[in-house]
Design a protein around this motif. Structure first.
Motif, PDB file in Angstrom:
ATOM      1  N   PHE A  41       0.203  -7.730  26.338  1.00 16.43           N
ATOM      2  CA  PHE A  41      -0.861  -8.588  26.850  1.00 16.43           C
ATOM      3  C   PHE A  41      -0.804  -9.982  26.224  1.00 16.43           C
ATOM      4  CE2 PHE A  41      -5.169 -10.060  25.608  1.00 16.43           C
ATOM      5  CZ  PHE A  41      -5.698 -10.369  26.844  1.00 16.43           C
ATOM      6  N   GLU A  42      -0.749 -10.036  24.912  1.00 16.60           N
ATOM      7  CA  GLU A  42      -0.796 -11.335  24.233  1.00 16.60           C
ATOM      8  C   GLU A  42       0.446 -12.171  24.547  1.00 16.60           C
ATOM      9  OE1 GLU A  42      -3.357 -12.520  22.845  1.00 16.60           O
ATOM     10  OE2 GLU A  42      -4.580 -10.847  22.168  1.00 16.60           O
ATOM     11  N   ILE A  53      -0.067 -13.450  28.194  1.00 11.34           N
ATOM     12  CA  ILE A  53      -1.049 -14.509  28.501  1.00 11.34           C
ATOM     13  C   ILE A  53      -0.750 -15.806  27.760  1.00 11.34           C
ATOM     14  CG2 ILE A  53      -2.852 -12.849  29.108  1.00 11.34           C
ATOM     15  CD1 ILE A  53      -4.252 -13.603  26.434  1.00 11.34           C
ATOM     16  N   ARG A  54      -0.224 -15.681  26.519  1.00  8.87           N
ATOM     17  CA  ARG A  54      -0.011 -16.920  25.749  1.00  8.87           C
ATOM     18  C   ARG A  54       1.371 -17.514  26.023  1.00  8.87           C
ATOM     19  NH1 ARG A  54      -3.453 -16.274  20.173  1.00  8.87           N
ATOM     20  NH2 ARG A  54      -4.597 -14.430  20.814  1.00  8.87           N
ATOM     21  N   SER A  69     -10.791  -9.294  31.029  1.00  8.90           N
ATOM     22  CA  SER A  69      -9.937 -10.089  31.912  1.00  8.90           C
ATOM     23  C   SER A  69      -9.377  -9.294  33.096  1.00  8.90           C
ATOM     24  CB  SER A  69      -8.817 -10.764  31.127  1.00  8.90           C
ATOM     25  OG  SER A  69      -8.309  -9.896  30.158  1.00  8.90           O
ATOM     26  N   LEU A  88     -16.798 -12.400  23.868  1.00  4.95           N
ATOM     27  CA  LEU A  88     -15.771 -12.311  24.910  1.00  4.95           C
ATOM     28  C   LEU A  88     -16.384 -12.166  26.307  1.00  4.95           C
ATOM     29  CD1 LEU A  88     -13.299  -9.908  23.076  1.00  4.95           C
ATOM     30  CD2 LEU A  88     -12.802 -12.272  23.724  1.00  4.95           C
ATOM     31  N   ARG A 125     -13.583 -19.245  19.353  1.00  2.59           N
ATOM     32  CA  ARG A 125     -13.374 -18.676  20.695  1.00  2.59           C
ATOM     33  C   ARG A 125     -13.847 -19.621  21.809  1.00  2.59           C
ATOM     34  NH1 ARG A 125     -11.601 -13.504  20.775  1.00  2.59           N
ATOM     35  NH2 ARG A 125     -12.310 -12.017  19.211  1.00  2.59           N
ATOM     36  N   PRO A 126     -13.226 -19.465  23.004  1.00  2.00           N
ATOM     37  CA  PRO A 126     -13.520 -20.387  24.110  1.00  2.00           C
ATOM     38  C   PRO A 126     -14.535 -19.913  25.156  1.00  2.00           C
ATOM     39  CG  PRO A 126     -11.574 -19.108  24.612  1.00  2.00           C
ATOM     40  CD  PRO A 126     -12.064 -18.621  23.276  1.00  2.00           C
ATOM     41  N   GLU A 127     -14.900 -18.620  25.181  1.00  2.83           N
ATOM     42  CA  GLU A 127     -15.533 -18.081  26.405  1.00  2.83           C
ATOM     43  C   GLU A 127     -16.806 -18.808  26.832  1.00  2.83           C
ATOM     44  OE1 GLU A 127     -14.442 -16.212  23.854  1.00  2.83           O
ATOM     45  OE2 GLU A 127     -12.647 -15.365  24.795  1.00  2.83           O
ATOM     46  N   PHE A 143      -5.541 -20.083  20.447  1.00  2.00           N
ATOM     47  CA  PHE A 143      -6.365 -20.271  21.648  1.00  2.00           C
ATOM     48  C   PHE A 143      -7.371 -21.414  21.500  1.00  2.00           C
ATOM     49  CE2 PHE A 143      -8.145 -16.247  19.694  1.00  2.00           C
ATOM     50  CZ  PHE A 143      -9.327 -16.790  19.169  1.00  2.00           C
ATOM     51  N   GLU A 199      -7.312 -23.143  24.807  1.00  2.00           N
ATOM     52  CA  GLU A 199      -8.495 -22.912  25.651  1.00  2.00           C
ATOM     53  C   GLU A 199      -9.704 -23.751  25.269  1.00  2.00           C
ATOM     54  OE1 GLU A 199      -9.190 -18.837  27.105  1.00  2.00           O
ATOM     55  OE2 GLU A 199      -8.123 -18.218  25.311  1.00  2.00           O
ATOM     56  N   THR A 254      -6.020 -16.191  31.736  1.00  2.00           N
ATOM     57  CA  THR A 254      -7.097 -15.883  30.793  1.00  2.00           C
ATOM     58  C   THR A 254      -6.927 -16.607  29.460  1.00  2.00           C
ATOM     59  OG1 THR A 254      -8.476 -14.085  29.969  1.00  2.00           O
ATOM     60  CG2 THR A 254      -6.092 -13.801  29.746  1.00  2.00           C
ATOM     61  N   GLU A 255      -5.814 -17.296  29.289  1.00  4.16           N
ATOM     62  CA  GLU A 255      -5.600 -18.114  28.096  1.00  4.16           C
ATOM     63  C   GLU A 255      -5.716 -19.598  28.486  1.00  4.16           C
ATOM     64  OE1 GLU A 255      -5.212 -16.698  25.132  1.00  4.16           O
ATOM     65  OE2 GLU A 255      -4.285 -18.199  23.843  1.00  4.16           O
TER      66      GLU A 255
HETATM   67  C1  DMJ Z   1      -7.881 -15.368  24.326  1.00  2.00           C
HETATM   68  O1  DMJ Z   1      -6.627 -15.021  23.858  1.00  2.00           O
HETATM   69  C2  DMJ Z   1      -8.047 -15.013  25.770  1.00  2.00           C
HETATM   70  O2  DMJ Z   1      -9.107 -15.719  26.290  1.00  2.00           O
HETATM   71  C3  DMJ Z   1      -8.273 -13.553  25.996  1.00  2.00           C
HETATM   72  O3  DMJ Z   1      -8.544 -13.254  27.331  1.00  2.00           O
HETATM   73  C4  DMJ Z   1      -9.436 -13.076  25.167  1.00  2.00           C
HETATM   74  N1  DMJ Z   1      -9.370 -13.489  23.816  1.00  2.00           N
HETATM   75  C5  DMJ Z   1      -8.913 -14.783  23.426  1.00  2.00           C
HETATM   76  C6  DMJ Z   1      -9.952 -15.808  23.100  1.00  2.00           C
HETATM   77  O4  DMJ Z   1     -11.136 -15.368  22.607  1.00  2.00           O
END
Ligand code: DMJ
Length: 626
Positions: free
Chosen positions: A253-254, A257-258, A388, A448, A519-521, A579, A583, A607-608
């Motif tokens: 996953f990581e 996405i990254r 996600s 999240l 964190r970005p959410e 991130f 993000e 999602t990143e």
């Molecule tokens: C990020 O790597 C992505 O947004 C992921 O979907 C969830 N976690 C982190 C940021 O909090």
């Protein structure tokens, strides 16, 4: 030997020649030597193909003509030609599996035997030689010019008139990005993250030996913010030092996405081949994770050996919904850029499995067995472990230029179940999304889960006419609740999780949930809400975050997470997450940009926060999407 046996009533023919016993042996020895010599000589003649046809099965003998471009020696290689042959064959099968091609011994209608590193599948087919003709693919070339001219807006917008305050705020965020990058470059260049207090680099064990997570995650943000020199530094690291031949445990996953996401986006933004090539090479290294009985990938993969396994902490060897459900966007683009349908096939199969399986109350639990295809535990969450997956459903529909109606239906059904069972209102009037454990609600919302305000707003557009406003309202309410979780803290930054129980609302009630790791959410939802409603409060809220980050997270050598958002003398966690550059700063920057910068008509953010283009040109190479 059978022919030389003495038949009853008949003298043996050496005997008929009147030879004694020792002479008979000598004669037989001579005769068998002669035969071997004659047979071997056939293969030494200048054009031996005619004779080979007599002695070898037709297809193997026809190697020179039927197996175009493969090395002739390998093509005509008889079974077990040398002790090295089985090994070479096994290597070929492994390579085929790595590329996702069906093993050569798969016959039409027969069951496909996948090479399964770690599950003993590779050796199973080594006896049957791959005699079927290999398909040659015409070299595939992605038409970058065509893609670029299909965009409806210039990537960086038209830069119309804007208020000086908005511009100044945007430039402030650009300065923060430069500060984060410069410190990473100075103290941790090539490592995965910067440790801003100890001024060194962090590698960690999430990326299986891959390095430069911050570089790859930051590339597109640097580009979008027009930090040209910094972008060149990042690009030249990718060209010269980004090594994909690594061994180690990587999160599928990581990495997807990254790294894959970051590389794909940077290719689409710049047209520079190096990013595409690295993305494709890395994408192929992820494929063995899908070699499970159901095709649901395992969470961890060794990028060198292709061995894959499940997280030790995931119950009963299960795969995680938010992990295997967050591959779709990137994998469709891997197919688009390579012409290889295997990537699309893998993710469409995940969708098929999910569609087949029964959902408790219409909800998707977070743990699924990649072996049986059954749910392992009934824990449902729109935050960690689930988040996600839902995001990628609606974004798949958007990215397909609104053609992928199956994704839209899955999203709508899932959201309906979530609303019915998990969405609650607190006594104080705050709307939140609870978690569900086998039917029992946990009145907690993780940081999240705060991405969901933006997601629900984004999805409102496709809802039935009478529900559009309802979903926009729901999105606004959730975003408001997440803002409250920030506003109710002393630092004006939000905790990792907040609860609605024990008389508390939108606050962490446990010590272990009070931290904020950049964190970005929450700002992600502000950005979408701003773009979709233009309510100025979202820019206001975003600016509050900028000020708090500056006050509590900025340290001498970068930005750091903090351990407790409820104290104004911060205890820093000494980590500048990748991130934050990919993000948090990107979404903040876009919040103060015009809508045509990375327009939502042209781009879908993974999602990143790596924007991937909407398929205006109708992807050619997609395999099984109807
Ligand atoms: C990020 O790597 C992505 O947004 C992921 O979907 C969830 N976690 C982190 C940021 O909090």
């Amino acid at each position: 030997m059978l022919l030389l046996r003495k038949l009853p009533g008949m003298p043996g023919w050496p005997a008929a020649l009147g030879l004694r016993l020792p002479q008979k042996f000598l004669f037989l020895l001579f005769l068998s030597g002669l035969l071997t010599l004659c047979f071997g000589a056939l293969f030494l003649l200048p054009d031996s193909s005619r004779f080979k046809r007599l002695f070898l099965p037709r297809r193997a003998a026809a190697g020179d003509s039927d197996l175009p471009r493969s090395p002739p020696a390998a093509a005509a290689e008889p079974r077990h030609a040398s002790p090295a042959a089985p090994r070479r064959l096994r290597d070929k099968l492994r390579a085929a599996a790595r590329l996702g091609a069906p093993p050569a011994h798969t016959s039409a209608g027969g069951s496909k035997q996948q090479v399964q590193p770690g599950e003993g599948g590779a050796e199973a087919g080594t006896d049957s030689a791959p005699t079927a003709p290999r398909q040659t693919r015409a070299p595939f070339r992605f038409d970058y010019e065509k893609f670029h001219s299909s965009l409806r807006h210039p990537v960086l917008g038209r830069r119309g008139g804007e208020e000086p305050e908005t511009r100044a705020r945007r430039l402030k965020i650009k300065e923060m990005m430069k500060f984060a990058w410069d410190n990473y470059k100075r103290y941790a260049f090539g490592k995965n993250e910067l440790r801003p207090l100890t001024k060194n680099g962090h590698i960690g064990n999430m990326f299986g030996g891959l390095r430069g997570a911050t570089i790859v995650d930051a590339l597109d943000t640097l580009y979008i913010m027009e930090l040209g020199e910094e972008f060149q530094e990042a690009k030249s690291w990718v060209e010269k030092s980004f090594d994909l031949n690594v061994n180690g445990e990587a999160s599928l996953f990581e990495v997807n996405i990254r790294y894959v996401g970051g590389l794909l986006t940077t290719y689409y933004l710049t047209g520079e081949e190096v990013f595409k090539n690295k993305a494709l090479e890395l994408g192929e290294k992820l494929l063995p994770a899908f070699n499970t009985p159901t095709g649901i990938p395992r969470g961890v993969i060794n990028l060198g050996s292709g061995m894959s396994w499940s997280w030790g902490w995931a119950s009963a060897g299960s795969s995680i919904l938010a992990e295997f459900g967050t591959l779709h966007l990137e994998f469709l683009h891997l197919t688009e850029l390579s012409g290889n349908p295997v990537f699309t096939e893998k993710v469409m199969n995940i969708r098929k499995v999910l569609n087949r399986i029964e959902k408790p109350q219409g909800l998707y639990p977070n743990f699924l067995s990649p072996v049986t295809g059954n749910w392992v535990q009934h824990h449902v969450s729109i935050g960690g472990l689930g988040d996600s997956f839902y995001e990628y459903l609606i974004k798949s529909w958007l990215m397909s230029d609104k053609r992928d109606s199956e994704a839209k239906k899955m999203y709508n059904d899932a959201l309906e179940a979530i609303e019915k069972h998990l969405v609650k209102k607190s006594a104080g009037g705050l709307t939140y999304i609870a978690e569900w454990r086998g039917g029992i609600l946990d009145h907690k919302m993780g940081h999240l889960a705060c991405f969901s305000g933006g997601m629900i707003a984004l999805g409102a557009e496709q809802a039935a006419e009478e529900k559009k406003q309802h979903y926009l309202d729901l999105a606004a309410e959730i975003t408001h609740t997440c803002h409250e979780s920030y506003a109710r803290s002393d630092t004006k930054l939000g905790p990792e999780a907040f609860r609605f129980d024990s008389g508390m609302e939108a606050m962490a009630t446990r010590l272990s949930e009070r931290y904020y790791i950049l964190r970005p959410e929450v700002v992600e939802s502000y950005m979408y809400m701003w773009r979709l409603t233009h309510d100025p409060k979202y820019r206001q809220w975003g600016w509050e975050v900028v000020k708090a980050l500056e006050k509590y997270c900025r340290v001498e050598a970068g930005f750091s997470g903090i351990r407790d958002v409820y104290t104004t003398t911060p205890n820093h966690d000494n980590m500048q997450q990748s991130f934050f550059l990919a993000e948090t700063l990107k979404y903040l920057y876009l919040l103060f940009c015009d809508d045509d910068v990375l327009s939502l008509e042209d781009w879908v953010f993974n999602t990143e926060a790596h924007p991937l283009p909407v398929d205006h040109t109708n992807f050619k190479a997609k395999a099984s999407m109807q």
